[in-house]
Design an enzyme around this catalytic site. Structure first.
Site, mmCIF file in Angstrom:
data_model
loop_
_atom_site.group_PDB
_atom_site.id
_atom_site.type_symbol
_atom_site.label_atom_id
_atom_site.label_comp_id
_atom_site.label_asym_id
_atom_site.label_seq_id
_atom_site.Cartn_x
_atom_site.Cartn_y
_atom_site.Cartn_z
ATOM 1 N N SER A 227 0.829 -1.195 0.000
ATOM 2 C CA SER A 227 0.000 0.000 0.000
ATOM 3 C C SER A 227 0.873 1.259 0.000
ATOM 4 O O SER A 227 1.714 1.423 -0.879
ATOM 5 C CB SER A 227 -0.952 -0.063 1.195
ATOM 6 O OG SER A 227 -1.976 0.885 1.096
ATOM 7 N N ASP A 451 -8.477 -4.101 -6.792
ATOM 8 C CA ASP A 451 -8.124 -3.449 -5.533
ATOM 9 C C ASP A 451 -8.765 -2.069 -5.481
ATOM 10 O O ASP A 451 -8.638 -1.279 -6.415
ATOM 11 C CB ASP A 451 -6.597 -3.335 -5.454
ATOM 12 C CG ASP A 451 -6.084 -2.824 -4.122
ATOM 13 O OD1 ASP A 451 -6.893 -2.346 -3.302
ATOM 14 O OD2 ASP A 451 -4.867 -2.903 -3.908
ATOM 15 N N HIS A 480 -6.782 -6.170 -0.802
ATOM 16 C CA HIS A 480 -5.688 -5.209 -0.681
ATOM 17 C C HIS A 480 -4.589 -5.824 0.177
ATOM 18 O O HIS A 480 -4.766 -6.061 1.357
ATOM 19 C CB HIS A 480 -6.239 -3.936 -0.033
ATOM 20 C CG HIS A 480 -5.255 -2.824 0.075
ATOM 21 N ND1 HIS A 480 -4.668 -2.250 -1.016
ATOM 22 C CD2 HIS A 480 -4.745 -2.170 1.162
ATOM 23 C CE1 HIS A 480 -3.855 -1.274 -0.627
ATOM 24 N NE2 HIS A 480 -3.879 -1.224 0.698
#
Length: 520
Positions: A227, A451, A480
């Protein structure tokens, strides 16, 4: 951009003047000669000192297999002999010693504001066993996070509270209240953190990573970022390409300077709407189990019925529409939440609010950590980039988007709105580009095609910008943080790269994991 990874099987307009920070001119977020020299000096000092690992403080919640220590980094790399701050670090030693050991691998779970101190615990999971044999697993709390020179913007005691509304269609009066709240929050950040606040940036997170590498005694960095960790990992790759040994980007932030961070948040809200629709279709498919509707539209009507009921009478006195929306947003991060959310909604509409309360009620015990995470998130993103100064720009862009993506758009906008009142560095993000002759070895990228937190276009953009990179895509999936999860295909590629440096074709695809089972 809120994008904290739900990783593996564990578990991220200046309308009026702002006082508390002196104004600074706009400037590019570039490496800077003074900062470059500062990193080199700090890294040499860290290498000489190392990290004195020992028993972890109880507050970290780690078991006896994990050691903890700290590393000292300059607050301001332009003045490396000035004030330093200490970052907390955790370690699980490689279980295979001798020639089989490949060094240390550092992990960041996302954010900004995510705390990676938990990472060594992954050594106990089957998916990570071979990696844990070969590497010391290194977690850490980035600057501002946890016990690493923690940031705060408001009183933590009042940060986690309910009930609140969910702003799917906010009125003018609601927007006005959010403007006042955002302005006050920005002032609070400035008041509580002073001029030191300007040094909490993604670029400094990348610099800290190089000092940590040196403190660990590693000539080259092994790094896995998920991320937001992919963004400052990409900054690291651009700034220190010859310092990298292996680098994994999992669930990738779009690094295009034009997207950091305002544009990325708009893209994220649109993507969450698509995942919200996926969840509703799945629930409709299992109407016989949940009785929430035979079509996605009927499931949405059931959700909106619950939201209106909660507005009139919050569940348990604390769960309003805002709390339910925040809890159900997690369905966009991982389909492992799908059945749980459907059960809670179904039970609530049948008159049993206990599952919904358990799912969504504010947790006073997590208030301090939640406030800290939000403070770091806000300060880093506001410092990193230019944000629109004009409220009409925010109102126009989000009103337009909310017409087709109402679920997350306004709550996302209001969470980021303090950046419209920022009077900090106002930097232009670094234009990440790494050429083949830079010295950066081949890197591995992982992404799920659907995602929501980090839309797939970001993975394609980063691959375009980093020469020699390979992208493994989980088709038709939306979780994710996919490395070390339940998809064996993804994990095989990850392990082959980390253990042997082996990479597949430039664009490689894995079939999606099965959809979750409907459980009553």
């Amino acid at each position: 951009m809120r994008a904290a990874a739900l990783y593996g099987t564990i578990g991220s307009l200046i309308l009026t003047g702002l006082t508390g920070l002196p104004a600074t001119p706009a400037h590019a977020l570039d490496p800077g000669l003074a900062e470059t020299r500062g990193v080199a000096l700090a890294a040499r000092q860290a290498a000489a000192k190392g990290i004195d690992f020992g028993t972890c403080p109880a507050v970290e919640g780690l078991n006896g297999s994990v050691e903890c220590g700290t590393v000292s980094v300059p607050l301001d790399y332009a003045h490396p002999r000035g004030k330093h701050i200490r970052l907390t670090v955790s370690r699980a030693r490689a279980t295979e010693g001798g020639a089989g050991r490949q060094g240390a691998i550092v992990f960041n779970p996302g954010g900004p504001g995510g705390n990676g101190m938990f990472y060594p615990l992954l050594a106990g999971l089957p998916q990570w066993r071979n990696v844990a044999d070969a590497y010391d697993l290194i977690g850490y709390a980035p600057r501002g996070v946890g016990r690493s020179a923690p940031l705060s913007c408001v009183d933590a005691a009042g940060f986690v509270k309910g009930p609140t509304l969910a702003p799917h269609h906010p009125s003018a009066a609601y927007k006005k209240r959010q403007l006042a709240k955002a302005r006050a929050y920005a002032r609070g950040c400035a008041r509580k953190n002073g001029t030191a606040m300007r040094h909490f940036t993604s670029l400094n997170n990348a610099r800290d990573l190089d000092v940590l590498r040196a403190a660990l005694g590693e000539r080259k960095l092994n790094f896995m970022g998920a991320s937001y960790g992919t963004y400052f990992g990409a900054l690291y790759a651009a700034l220190f390409p010859t310092h990298v040994r292996r680098m994994v980007f999992d669930s990738i932030v779009n690094p295009d300077p034009r997207k950091i961070w305002y544009g990325n948040n708009l893209d994220q809200s649109a993507a969450f709407e698509r995942r919200w629709a996926d969840w509703r279709r799945w629930v409709a498919k299992h109407h016989a189990v949940y009785h929430l509707g035979r079509t996605a539209q009927e499931v949405l009507a059931a959700y909106e019925k619950a939201s209106k009921r909660l507005e009139k009478q919050p569940a348990g006195g604390t769960v309003g529409p805002g709390q339910m929306q925040g809890a159900f947003l997690k369905a966009g991060y991982s389909d492992s939440h799908w059945a749980r959310d459907a059960r809670a909604l179904s039970a609530y509409l049948r008159g049993d609010d206990k599952p919904l309360i358990a799912l969504a009620a504010p947790d006073a015990g997590s208030a301090r950590a939640a406030e800290n995470e939000n403070a770091v998130y806000t300060i880093v993103e506001c410092n990193d980039a230019f944000w629109p100064r004009s409220w009409p720009v925010w109102d126009r862009d989000n009103s337009k988007l909310a017409r087709k993506a109402p679920f997350e758009t306004w709550s996302n906008a209001f969470m980021n709105l303090p950046c419209a009142f920022w009077q900090g560095p106002r930097q232009r993000p670094l234009d990440v580009k790494v050429a083949r002759r830079s010295g950066l070895p081949p890197t591995l990228m992982l992404a799920a095609e659907k995602d929501a937190a980090t839309p797939y276009k970001g993975a394609l953009e980063l691959q375009r910008r980093i020469a020699g990179s390979v992208l493994v895509t989980e088709r038709g999936a939306g979780t994710h943080g996919i490395g070390g999860g339940p998809n064996a295909c993804v994990n095989d590629y990850l392990e082959a790269y980390l253990l042997g440096g082996d990479l597949p074709a430039r664009r490689t695809y894995c079939s999606p994991r099965p959809q979750p089972r409907a459980t009553a």
